[in-house]
Write a protein that holds these residues in place. Sequence first.
Motif, PDB file in Angstrom:
ATOM      1  N   HIS A   1       0.835  -1.200   0.000  1.00  0.00           N
ATOM      2  CA  HIS A   1       0.000   0.000   0.000  1.00  0.00           C
ATOM      3  C   HIS A   1       0.872   1.253   0.000  1.00  0.00           C
ATOM      4  CE1 HIS A   1      -2.876  -3.072   1.412  1.00  0.00           C
ATOM      5  NE2 HIS A   1      -3.768  -2.311   0.813  1.00  0.00           N
TER       6      HIS A   1
ATOM      7  N   ASP B   1      -4.852   3.593   1.774  1.00  0.00           N
ATOM      8  CA  ASP B   1      -5.467   2.977   0.596  1.00  0.00           C
ATOM      9  C   ASP B   1      -6.809   3.655   0.383  1.00  0.00           C
ATOM     10  OD1 ASP B   1      -6.110   1.353  -1.522  1.00  0.00           O
ATOM     11  OD2 ASP B   1      -6.639  -0.392  -0.302  1.00  0.00           O
TER      12      ASP B   1
ATOM     13  N   THR C   1      -8.691   5.222   3.493  1.00  0.00           N
ATOM     14  CA  THR C   1      -8.387   4.539   4.746  1.00  0.00           C
ATOM     15  C   THR C   1      -6.916   4.705   5.088  1.00  0.00           C
ATOM     16  OG1 THR C   1     -10.133   2.916   4.336  1.00  0.00           O
ATOM     17  CG2 THR C   1      -8.452   2.325   5.958  1.00  0.00           C
TER      18      THR C   1
ATOM     19  N   PRO D   1     -13.118   3.684   5.974  1.00  0.00           N
ATOM     20  CA  PRO D   1     -14.139   2.675   5.693  1.00  0.00           C
ATOM     21  C   PRO D   1     -13.605   1.249   5.610  1.00  0.00           C
ATOM     22  CG  PRO D   1     -13.656   3.984   3.740  1.00  0.00           C
ATOM     23  CD  PRO D   1     -12.981   4.661   4.883  1.00  0.00           C
ATOM     24  N   ASP D   2     -12.325   1.074   5.260  1.00  0.00           N
ATOM     25  CA  ASP D   2     -11.726  -0.258   5.157  1.00  0.00           C
ATOM     26  C   ASP D   2     -10.650  -0.449   6.221  1.00  0.00           C
ATOM     27  OD1 ASP D   2     -13.260  -1.090   2.927  1.00  0.00           O
ATOM     28  OD2 ASP D   2     -11.953   0.076   1.592  1.00  0.00           O
ATOM     29  N   SER D   3     -10.913   0.072   7.418  1.00  0.00           N
ATOM     30  CA  SER D   3      -9.873   0.070   8.446  1.00  0.00           C
ATOM     31  C   SER D   3      -9.522  -1.338   8.911  1.00  0.00           C
ATOM     32  CB  SER D   3     -10.316   0.923   9.641  1.00  0.00           C
ATOM     33  OG  SER D   3     -11.510   0.426  10.198  1.00  0.00           O
TER      34      SER D   3
ATOM     35  N   LYS E   1      -9.442  -4.148   7.167  1.00  0.00           N
ATOM     36  CA  LYS E   1      -8.576  -4.774   6.173  1.00  0.00           C
ATOM     37  C   LYS E   1      -7.171  -4.171   6.196  1.00  0.00           C
ATOM     38  CE  LYS E   1      -8.242  -5.695   1.196  1.00  0.00           C
ATOM     39  NZ  LYS E   1      -8.911  -5.507  -0.123  1.00  0.00           N
ATOM     40  N   LEU E   2      -7.076  -2.847   6.191  1.00  0.00           N
ATOM     41  CA  LEU E   2      -5.755  -2.213   6.157  1.00  0.00           C
ATOM     42  C   LEU E   2      -5.021  -2.413   7.480  1.00  0.00           C
ATOM     43  CD1 LEU E   2      -3.756  -0.625   4.486  1.00  0.00           C
ATOM     44  CD2 LEU E   2      -4.827   1.498   5.259  1.00  0.00           C
TER      45      LEU E   2
END
Length: 408
Positions: A297, A327, A330, A353-355, A357-358
């Motif tokens: 990332h 990303d 996020t 919003p994709d915390s 996953k990251l």
Amino acid sequence: MMIKAEGAGAITGNADRLRDDLADYIKSWGMFRTPQVEAAFRTVPRHLFLPGVALDVAYGRKPVVTRRAADGTSVSSASSPKLVAAMLEQLAVEPGQRVLEIGAATGINAALLAELVGPTGGVVTIELDDDLAAGAAESLEAAGYPQVEVVCGDGALGVPNRAPYDRIIVTAEAWDLVPAWWDQLTVGGRLVVPLRLHGSGLTRAIAFDLHQPDHMISTSAVVCGFVPMRGLAEHAEQHVRLADDVVLKVDVDDLPDDTALARTLTHPGQEHWPGIHVRHDEPAEHLDLWLVTTAAHRFGRLSVGQQARTTGLANPAMRWGGAALYDGGTLTYIVTCDIDDDTLELGIVAHGPDSVKLAGHTTDLLHRWDRERPSRPVITACRTDTNPGANTAETRIVRPHTAVTVTW
């Protein structure tokens, strides 16, 4: 009752004492590796290069800004003495050598170099602004270093009529290794340069040995921060404001989504503590560079003001310059907490919003770093204008004149 003004003898005595105190401080950090560099610091009268600056400030431990731009940013300064010592040790100057300094500034560094090369060597220093060049020349003369040649010009062009040089040292942050430095350094010579390795401003003072006319390999890399070069080698930065007191510094080549990033901190932060401990004296200073060269990332660096830290809006670890991965909209960034006086724990905070996953990806990276504990990068630079094949799939950093590879 008459008060007698402090005489020149008293000022000299105070300066001598403060100069030794500063050298003792640098020595306590282990920055002196050779008696020659230590002796130079105990000899050069810093205060004569900083007219109008109080003695305790001139011999203080912090940089001294000597000129600011209209927006308040530093344009010229006397660098941190501890960092100056580290870079001079990296340069490994020997008596009788010819040295080119890019960025004369106050002239202090040129005087230190003059001490190191001795009476049989030579020092040439170049400065972009004519008034700064004139001031450095005047101070060098007053301090007893008239043999140093001060040139007014663009450091990106070097000083070809005095080349070749055994050593070149750059005292401003550089974006690229420009052709003049390659051309004017002898094969077998050494270049020490604060090279920005990522557009976010992540910089290392790298000691490069020129093994071939188009190939350099590092011998050491030191965490640093410098005023960026101006003139032909100048390069702009990109910042994304996340809040009034929070800025994310990014690399423009990563094509960040500024609009999405600007909303990142509107999402509540989620803390994750993977149980990774780091001693304060452990050689872990290159964790941020490892992330740049390893993470899939995009990398950025958070610059956070005191108000944002105090309110808890964002409080990234200062040890790694606000290292963060992002990303889309996020963001994750490294935080720390003290375990005891000697040890801290690494953690991350994730927003966006994709915390989940990251955060998982960043945690996996930190576990990998913990297993490997890479401490010393090997940085290779190839000149691209004479060696087009240098731009290979392995190259992580490509600049107009140089392709740089970082391995661990």
